[in-house]
Design an enzyme around this catalytic site. Structure first.
Site, PDB file in Angstrom:
ATOM      1  NE  ARG A  13      -2.276  -1.241   3.449  1.00 40.49           N
ATOM      2  CZ  ARG A  13      -2.439  -0.524   4.558  1.00 40.49           C
ATOM      3  NH1 ARG A  13      -3.338   0.431   4.621  1.00 40.49           N
ATOM      4  NH2 ARG A  13      -1.715  -0.766   5.624  1.00 40.49           N
ATOM      5  CG  ASN A  31      -3.833  -4.195   4.289  1.00 41.38           C
ATOM      6  OD1 ASN A  31      -3.449  -4.183   3.130  1.00 41.38           O
ATOM      7  ND2 ASN A  31      -3.003  -4.020   5.300  1.00 41.38           N
TER       8      ASN A  31
END
Length: 85
Positions: A13, A31
């Site tokens: 990320r 997530n």
């Protein structure tokens, strides 16, 4: 888009945000409990195409994308910057 593979715990990320910032893309990356990452991305078409290709190739050195699903969703809230949560 939903990305599966080695995409959690490897800086995926964070690196995705760096790519987004470089290309002028905004949105978010989250997530999921199933181990995938969901990415909402907005920006100019050409930049989005480049962003998608870079995400498919995994921007994280230790990440690996096993599958990638792209869905256009016009209900996504417009964001002013890219963030991770």
């Amino acid at each position: 888009m939903r990305v599966t593979g080695r995409v959690q715990g490897v800086g995926f990320r964070f690196m995705t945000k760096m790519v987004a910032d470089q290309l002028g893309i905004w949105g978010c990356a989250t997530n999921e409990d199933d181990g995938s990452v969901v990415i909402e991305a907005m920006g100019p078409d050409e930049a989005l195409e480049t962003f998608i290709e870079k995400v498919k190739a995994s921007p994280a050195p230790y990440g690996r994308v096993a599958s990638f699903t792209l869905t256009e969703d016009t209900t996504i809230e417009l964001r002013q910057k890219f963030y991770t949560n």
